[in-house]
Design a protein around this motif. Structure first.
Motif, PDB file in Angstrom:
ATOM      1  N   ALA A 223      18.768  31.423  38.262  1.00 19.90           N
ATOM      2  CA  ALA A 223      17.393  31.614  37.778  1.00 19.90           C
ATOM      3  C   ALA A 223      16.809  32.922  38.316  1.00 19.90           C
ATOM      4  O   ALA A 223      16.133  33.662  37.586  1.00 19.90           O
ATOM      5  CB  ALA A 223      16.532  30.428  38.198  1.00 19.90           C
ATOM      6  N   ALA A 224      17.080  33.219  39.588  1.00 20.65           N
ATOM      7  CA  ALA A 224      16.584  34.467  40.190  1.00 20.65           C
ATOM      8  C   ALA A 224      17.192  35.681  39.500  1.00 20.65           C
ATOM      9  O   ALA A 224      16.513  36.700  39.303  1.00 20.65           O
ATOM     10  CB  ALA A 224      16.902  34.486  41.681  1.00 20.65           C
ATOM     11  N   MET A 225      18.461  35.590  39.115  1.00 20.26           N
ATOM     12  CA  MET A 225      19.112  36.701  38.416  1.00 20.26           C
ATOM     13  C   MET A 225      18.404  36.994  37.097  1.00 20.26           C
ATOM     14  O   MET A 225      18.078  38.153  36.787  1.00 20.26           O
ATOM     15  CB  MET A 225      20.570  36.355  38.155  1.00 20.26           C
ATOM     16  N   ILE A 226      18.147  35.946  36.308  1.00 21.54           N
ATOM     17  CA  ILE A 226      17.505  36.145  35.008  1.00 21.54           C
ATOM     18  C   ILE A 226      16.101  36.725  35.193  1.00 21.54           C
ATOM     19  O   ILE A 226      15.702  37.686  34.516  1.00 21.54           O
ATOM     20  CB  ILE A 226      17.450  34.823  34.225  1.00 21.54           C
ATOM     21  N   ASP A 227      15.352  36.169  36.123  1.00 15.89           N
ATOM     22  CA  ASP A 227      13.975  36.632  36.311  1.00 15.89           C
ATOM     23  C   ASP A 227      13.923  38.036  36.896  1.00 15.89           C
ATOM     24  O   ASP A 227      12.966  38.774  36.662  1.00 15.89           O
ATOM     25  CB  ASP A 227      13.201  35.640  37.185  1.00 15.89           C
ATOM     26  N   THR A 228      14.947  38.434  37.651  1.00 18.59           N
ATOM     27  CA  THR A 228      14.992  39.811  38.147  1.00 18.59           C
ATOM     28  C   THR A 228      15.159  40.786  36.993  1.00 18.59           C
ATOM     29  O   THR A 228      14.511  41.843  36.952  1.00 18.59           O
ATOM     30  CB  THR A 228      16.143  39.981  39.160  1.00 18.59           C
ATOM     31  N   TRP A 229      16.024  40.448  36.046  1.00 17.23           N
ATOM     32  CA  TRP A 229      16.191  41.319  34.882  1.00 17.23           C
ATOM     33  C   TRP A 229      14.927  41.321  34.015  1.00 17.23           C
ATOM     34  O   TRP A 229      14.640  42.291  33.317  1.00 17.23           O
ATOM     35  CB  TRP A 229      17.422  40.906  34.091  1.00 17.23           C
ATOM     36  N   ARG A 230      14.156  40.216  34.079  1.00 18.63           N
ATOM     37  CA  ARG A 230      12.880  40.198  33.357  1.00 18.63           C
ATOM     38  C   ARG A 230      11.882  41.186  33.978  1.00 18.63           C
ATOM     39  O   ARG A 230      10.992  41.700  33.302  1.00 18.63           O
ATOM     40  CB  ARG A 230      12.300  38.775  33.342  1.00 18.63           C
ATOM     41  N   VAL A 231      12.032  41.460  35.270  1.00 19.23           N
ATOM     42  CA  VAL A 231      11.203  42.495  35.911  1.00 19.23           C
ATOM     43  C   VAL A 231      11.442  43.828  35.211  1.00 19.23           C
ATOM     44  O   VAL A 231      10.487  44.547  34.855  1.00 19.23           O
ATOM     45  CB  VAL A 231      11.534  42.614  37.417  1.00 19.23           C
ATOM     46  N   ARG A 232      12.705  44.156  35.011  1.00 21.59           N
ATOM     47  CA  ARG A 232      13.048  45.437  34.356  1.00 21.59           C
ATOM     48  C   ARG A 232      12.524  45.480  32.925  1.00 21.59           C
ATOM     49  O   ARG A 232      11.998  46.501  32.460  1.00 21.59           O
ATOM     50  CB  ARG A 232      14.562  45.629  34.385  1.00 21.59           C
ATOM     51  N   ALA A 233      12.671  44.352  32.201  1.00 17.89           N
ATOM     52  CA  ALA A 233      12.218  44.315  30.814  1.00 17.89           C
ATOM     53  C   ALA A 233      10.699  44.495  30.731  1.00 17.89           C
ATOM     54  O   ALA A 233      10.197  45.264  29.892  1.00 17.89           O
ATOM     55  CB  ALA A 233      12.635  43.000  30.169  1.00 17.89           C
ATOM     56  N   ALA A 234       9.965  43.788  31.592  1.00 17.78           N
ATOM     57  CA  ALA A 234       8.509  43.901  31.580  1.00 17.78           C
ATOM     58  C   ALA A 234       8.066  45.327  31.912  1.00 17.78           C
ATOM     59  O   ALA A 234       7.165  45.883  31.276  1.00 17.78           O
ATOM     60  CB  ALA A 234       7.899  42.905  32.573  1.00 17.78           C
ATOM     61  N   ALA A 235       8.732  45.926  32.893  1.00 17.82           N
ATOM     62  CA  ALA A 235       8.384  47.290  33.276  1.00 17.82           C
ATOM     63  C   ALA A 235       8.670  48.268  32.146  1.00 17.82           C
ATOM     64  O   ALA A 235       7.899  49.204  31.899  1.00 17.82           O
ATOM     65  CB  ALA A 235       9.147  47.696  34.532  1.00 17.82           C
ATOM     66  N   ALA A 236       9.785  48.059  31.438  1.00 16.64           N
ATOM     67  CA  ALA A 236      10.129  48.946  30.325  1.00 16.64           C
ATOM     68  C   ALA A 236       9.099  48.864  29.208  1.00 16.64           C
ATOM     69  O   ALA A 236       8.916  49.822  28.444  1.00 16.64           O
ATOM     70  CB  ALA A 236      11.511  48.597  29.787  1.00 16.64           C
ATOM     71  N   GLU A 237       8.403  47.732  29.098  1.00 16.61           N
ATOM     72  CA  GLU A 237       7.330  47.579  28.111  1.00 16.61           C
ATOM     73  C   GLU A 237       5.975  48.003  28.667  1.00 16.61           C
ATOM     74  O   GLU A 237       4.948  47.875  27.983  1.00 16.61           O
ATOM     75  CB  GLU A 237       7.262  46.126  27.639  1.00 16.61           C
ATOM     76  N   GLY A 238       5.956  48.473  29.931  1.00 18.74           N
ATOM     77  CA  GLY A 238       4.706  48.917  30.528  1.00 18.74           C
ATOM     78  C   GLY A 238       3.840  47.798  31.068  1.00 18.74           C
ATOM     79  O   GLY A 238       2.650  48.001  31.355  1.00 18.74           O
ATOM     80  N   ASP A 239       4.424  46.618  31.241  1.00 13.49           N
ATOM     81  CA  ASP A 239       3.669  45.440  31.696  1.00 13.49           C
ATOM     82  C   ASP A 239       3.807  45.312  33.216  1.00 13.49           C
ATOM     83  O   ASP A 239       4.662  44.585  33.718  1.00 13.49           O
ATOM     84  CB  ASP A 239       4.205  44.199  30.981  1.00 13.49           C
TER      85      ASP A 239
END
Length: 452
Positions: A295-311
């Protein structure tokens, strides 16, 4: 020895087969050799040799000395190593070429555990790199006959899936060290083997599930290796097959991992929105049916995705969640083997890169530096990724000398891996440093980057 022949169980059988002797032929060869060293009275029969190979009896010392003379083994080693250990010296090449068989394993372990001061070890070189590589390739040889029989339609057992999993694990670590490009050929060949077993071999129950998982994971890994090699069409083809194979396994954690791989590549391709959606789906699939580490792995990659969208707020929220999940991970959790690389979320390269995307290079440099220090020794490809992004963060803070030094370290490592992703990131770094070419140190690094 033909590739289709079963591996002999006893070292004597290995020696005899390696030199092309039948039981009767070997008895005849020993009979002709014996008079040369004064042992002409020994009775040589194929039945006697068969009993030696079965482990029912052991040859007397004179018989062993005749064998040693036939194969050019120092007679002193017969006494020093004992039966059947000295037979390793009769095999073509050094001891390390011995077959993957129980007797060879036990002999090697016995010798390893013996007195290290034995004179015959003096001056023995370390295992050469090419031999070490060959050993990593050959380790499945001891079940090759079983695999070939399975491909021919015979029953196979759990020893096959266990051996293939070990081979897959070795491939994961080779990717960490060498980059994806060198691993694609091996991954494709092994996937072909697994596919043929699924199609032709007879298997049931958990073994069938295991083979489908191996097919799905080999296809996923091949997609990742192709992505790292900068072959995006090849990666997409591999992941299409992986999605199909994964559907046969009903493993939510692995399905989530596969979707997460697709999401990360979408982010690298500047499609952050698709990456965000894929990661949300992956997290939903995993749900509570996986471990906190996954779960931590998936949510860590969600950090990158959110940042790439400027969130920025979303990135901070996902990082906090991932850190909590990582802290909840227990040593006794049954984490999937493919999660071996997962480290603390704030130490992951994608987290540091996220803060670069959010315009916070100082935070990015701190997190990436901490992550770099925590990397395992063999993770050469990831080391280049970290260094490249650290240099970028330093350049954006106008720490040009530091950026040049860090970039130089990355360039020193670059020849050790074959990774299109690393090459692309070094190109990005070159563009990042180009506006600062009036700095002599930066100019020198830019010249190296262009040459690379």
């Amino acid at each position: 020895m033909p590739a289709t022949s079963p591996r002999p169980r006893h070292l004597l059988a290995a020696v005899r087969t390696a030199f092309g002797y039948t039981l009767a032929g070997y008895a005849k060869a020993l009979e002709q050799q014996a008079p040369a060293i004064g042992y002409g009275a020994i009775a040589w029969r194929r039945e006697k040799i068969s009993r030696w190979e079965a482990g029912a009896t052991e040859p007397e010392l004179p018989a062993q000395l005749v064998m040693a003379d036939l194969h050019g083994v120092d007679p002193d080693q017969v006494a020093a190593r004992g039966w059947p250990d000295w037979l390793l010296l009769a095999l073509p090449g050094p001891d390390i070429w011995a077959p993957f068989a129980l007797e060879a394993t036990l002999s090697a372990l016995d010798y390893l555990a013996a007195d290290p001061s034995r004179a015959d070890d003096a001056g023995t070189p370390l295992v050469p790199p090419d031999v070490l590589h060959d050993l990593t390739v050959r380790w499945t040889a001891h079940i090759q006959h079983t695999i070939e029989r399975g491909i021919g339609g015979a029953y196979i057992g759990v020893e096959v899936s266990t051996a293939i999993q070990a081979r897959l694990t070795a491939l994961w670590h080779l990717d960490d060290s060498l980059g994806g490009t060198p691993c694609t050929t091996s991954a494709r060949a092994d996937l072909r083997m697994v596919t043929r077993l699924l199609r032709h071999a007879r298997h049931t129950g958990q073994l069938t599930t295991d083979l489908h998982y191996l097919a799905a994971e080999y296809a996923r890994f091949l997609g990742w290796a192709e992505f790292d090699a900068d072959n995006r069409p090849g990666a997409q083809r591999a992941w299409h097959a992986a999605l199909r194979a994964s559907a046969e396994v009903a493993d939510p954690a692995h399905s989530a991992y596969l979707l997460s791989n697709l999401a990360l590549t979408a982010i690298y391709d500047d499609d952050a929105h698709q990456g965000t959606e894929l990661l949300a789906t992956a997290r939903d699939i995993a749900g509570s049916r996986t471990t906190p580490l996954v779960a931590a792995m998936i949510d860590t990659w969600r950090v990158r995705a959110a940042a790439a969208e400027g969130d920025a707020a979303g990135a901070a929220r996902f990082l906090m969640t991932a850190e909590k999940e990582f802290d909840h991970a227990q040593q006794g959790d049954e984490n999937p083997p493919w999660a071996y690389w997962m480290c603390r979320p704030s130490h992951m390269a994608e987290t540091g890169r996220a803060f670069l995307d959010l315009g916070e290079p100082a935070t990015a440099e701190t997190l990436l530096t901490e992550g770099l220090q925590a990397l395992p020794k063999g993770a050469t490809r990831d080391r280049i990724l970290y260094l490249t992004w650290i240099a970028t963060a330093q350049a954006r803070q106008q720490s040009l000398d530091a950026a040049a030094d860090t970039a130089s370290t990355a360039l020193d490592l670059a020849p050790l891996v074959d990774s299109g992703r690393c090459s692309n990131l070094l190109d990005d770094l070159s563009r990042e440093l180009s506006p600062h070419s009036k700095s002599s140190q930066v100019a020198s690094v830019l010249e190296r980057l262009r040459s690379a």
